[in-house]
Scaffold this motif. Structure first.
Motif, PDB file in Angstrom:
ATOM      1  N   SER A  41       0.861  -1.179   0.000  1.00 26.23           N
ATOM      2  CA  SER A  41       0.000   0.000   0.000  1.00 26.23           C
ATOM      3  C   SER A  41       0.892   1.221   0.000  1.00 26.23           C
ATOM      4  O   SER A  41       1.966   1.216   0.596  1.00 26.23           O
ATOM      5  N   PHE A  42       0.432   2.276  -0.725  1.00 23.55           N
ATOM      6  CA  PHE A  42       1.221   3.495  -0.768  1.00 23.55           C
ATOM      7  C   PHE A  42       0.284   4.682  -0.689  1.00 23.55           C
ATOM      8  O   PHE A  42      -0.654   4.802  -1.485  1.00 23.55           O
ATOM      9  N   ARG A  43       0.482   5.512   0.287  1.00 22.68           N
ATOM     10  CA  ARG A  43      -0.338   6.714   0.492  1.00 22.68           C
ATOM     11  C   ARG A  43      -1.833   6.382   0.492  1.00 22.68           C
ATOM     12  O   ARG A  43      -2.639   6.986  -0.206  1.00 22.68           O
ATOM     13  N   GLY A  44      -2.167   5.351   1.252  1.00 20.60           N
ATOM     14  CA  GLY A  44      -3.567   5.001   1.409  1.00 20.60           C
ATOM     15  C   GLY A  44      -4.155   4.226   0.248  1.00 20.60           C
ATOM     16  O   GLY A  44      -5.319   3.851   0.273  1.00 20.60           O
ATOM     17  N   THR A  45      -3.362   3.991  -0.791  1.00 15.91           N
ATOM     18  CA  THR A  45      -3.867   3.211  -1.918  1.00 15.91           C
ATOM     19  C   THR A  45      -3.277   1.804  -1.840  1.00 15.91           C
ATOM     20  O   THR A  45      -2.071   1.646  -1.641  1.00 15.91           O
TER      21      THR A  45
END
Lengths: 369, 164
Positions: free
Chosen positions: A64-68
């Motif tokens: 996951s990256f920045r909430g995605t």
């Protein structure tokens, strides 16, 4: 720096490349989006965080990256009477938010997480029944990967033994030979008996290494590994089934005699009410059942504890970022400690499963009482 | 996808994979591995047995050679003893012979001396008797002149003669 690539490494590299390409092509679908437990108001839920990890899934969440969340979609293979065979990628479900081809992932109820059929109104239609689900889920893919690893290791070793039977063990062979010798000399031979262990060796060895390699790969949290394969009840059920077949199909006259007419027991316990027979027959099923539960519980518990320690970081981090940073060191330390413990558990559980199966086979083929 | 509800799909793939792994590995891995390992075990066992046998053979040979050596030593001793014995016997015999010879010679010498003595005494007796006869003749011629004196003298001579 010059890199020498041998045939073996080449094959491994090819497999990794194939999986990576599949993963990237999946990622390019941008199978990304918020999840149900990602509602900003709800906050971090360790329960669903942990259970999402240990449960099987139609997509493989990679990072996951920045909430995605970036997940790799996996093929869904469904078979039902009405629409026949349906094969599509799991990103059609949009993380369970939409239905596709009159199928959807159930969000609640007893079937939560599995695929059900829906009618035109988008409601679950119970009367048509659940489709037969042969999907290549996360655990199936992880298992295929470990199967490839297992085959690669043992075909390489087997080739060497075939070409040079009396040669000195080399490389990977010298690592696995003591393990193979351990399984033969300390599990199969004493448990089944000096005279009868030979025909069971292929099964015992396959069982031991299948469980062990799956356990070990489940502890490595990098993409085609890290799934909770042997901590899934379906997998341990499959293993227990092989054990059940091996025990009962090798059972001799004495074994069945023991079950149908247990010796040394007062007659009134056997006739007219076949009490002992019932107990013995239940025992036939409890043996593999206990094997199934033991492996499942041990491996799942290990994953839950490790995930629990990492959850602590986020639980504290929600209170204050400083708490989060403070607890990180402790969590990572404990996580590493538990992981090392799990390496041990991986071997011990493989040993226990194999040893008990061997002992039951030994009892089934033994000539003495 | 519940935690404790078995999943048909995963179960199916699990059985398929396990069976595949089992069949492939049984043919291409476990068979040669078990064969090689048992072969190696057999070789090692045979090697140990052979080494033991060689050791046994060596001890046997050693025993044999020791036996031969000890036999030879005994024989040597026997020969030496025999030689010493026969030497002593020879010396003893020689001594005995010498003793016997000297005794015989002595005996003979004694006998001879005795004989000589006898002969000498005989001769002496004869000579004395002839001398005494001469003396008696002379005395007789001288004394016959005086009867008394003659008689007395004769008696005296006779007395003297009796001593011898």
């Amino acid at each position: 720096m010059k890199i020498y690539i041998t045939d073996r490494v080449n094959l491994t590299a090819k497999i990794v490349i194939v999986i990576a390409v599949a993963g990237i092509s999946g990622l390019s679908d941008l199978n990304a989006g918020p999840r149900e437990n990602d509602d900003p108001g709800k906050g971090f839920e360790p329960g669903s965080f942990i259970f999402d990890h240990i449960a099987d899934s139609y997509e493989w969440h990679v990072f996951s990256f920045r909430g995605t969340h970036y997940s790799i979609p996996l093929p869904v293979i469904l078979f039902c009477r009405e629409s026949g065979l349906n094969i599509f990628m799991s990103n059609k479900f949009d993380h369970g938010y939409s239905s596709y081809n009159s199928f959807k992932i159930e969000n609640e109820g007893p079937d939560k997480g599995s695929i059900v059929r829906v009618n035109s109104n988008g409601e679950t239609c119970d009367e048509s029944g659940k489709p037969l689900d042969f999907s290549i889920t996360k655990n199936v893919l992880a298992m295929f990967f470990s199967v490839m690893v297992t085959l690669l290791i043992f075909l390489t070793i087997g080739k060497r033994y075939r070409e040079e039977p009396s040669g000195v063990p080399k490389g990977i062979q010298s690592f696995f030979e003591p393990l193979i010798m351990f399984v033969i000399d300390d599990i199969a031979k004493p448990a089944i008996g000096e005279k009868k262990y030979k025909p069971f060796l292929p099964y015992i060895l396959t069982l031991f290494f299948f469980i062990w390699i799956n356990n070990m790969l489940g502890l490595i949290p990098i993409f085609p590994m890290g799934a909770n394969v042997t901590g899934n009840i379906s997998v341990t059920m499959g293993l227990a089934l092989t054990s059940f077949i091996a025990i009962n199909f090798s059972g001799n006259k004495k074994y069945w005699g023991h079950i149908l007419n247990p010796p040394g027991i007062p007659a009134f316990l056997k006739f007219p009410l076949p009490l002992m027979q019932i107990i013995e027959i239940v025992g036939v099923f409890t043996k593999p059942f206990v094997l199934m539960i033991r492996l499942f519980a041990n491996i799942t518990a290990g994953h839950i504890i490790t995930m629990g320690f990492f959850s602590l970081i986020f639980i504290f981090g929600e209170r204050s970022p400083f708490f989060g940073y403070g607890i990180t060191g402790v969590s990572v330390l404990f996580g590493i400690f538990i992981t090392f413990l799990e390496f041990l558990v991986a071997l011990i559980q493989a040993y226990v499963f194999t040893l008990l199966t061997s002992l039951f086979i030994g009892a089934a083929v033994s000539d003495e009482h | 996808m519940d935690l404790i509800t078995p999943d048909f799909g995963l179960f199916f793939w699990m059985i398929v994979s396990f069976t595949l792994v089992f069949i492939i590995l049984r043919k291409f891995a476990w068979k040669p591995i078990v064969l090689a390992i048992s072969e190696r075990e057999k070789n090692i066992e045979e090697g140990i047995i052979m080494a033991e046998k060689a050791k046994e053979d060596m001890t046997k040979v050693e025993e044999k050679s020791e036996k031969i050596i000890s036999e030879a030593r005994i024989e040597k001793e026997a020969i030496l003893r025999k030689g010493r014995q026969s030497r002593e016997q020879l010396i003893e015999e020689a001594k005995e012979q010498a003793k016997l010879n000297s005794q015989e010679m002595l005996e003979m010498a004694k006998k001879r001396i005795e004989e000589e003595k006898e002969a000498a005494i005989q001769q002496m007796k004869e000579q004395i008797s002839s001398v005494s006869l001469e003396i008696a003749e002379k005395v007789l011629r001288e004394e016959l002149a005086d009867d008394k004196k003659q008689k007395k003298l004769m008696e005296q001579y006779l007395k003297e003669f009796k001593v011898n």
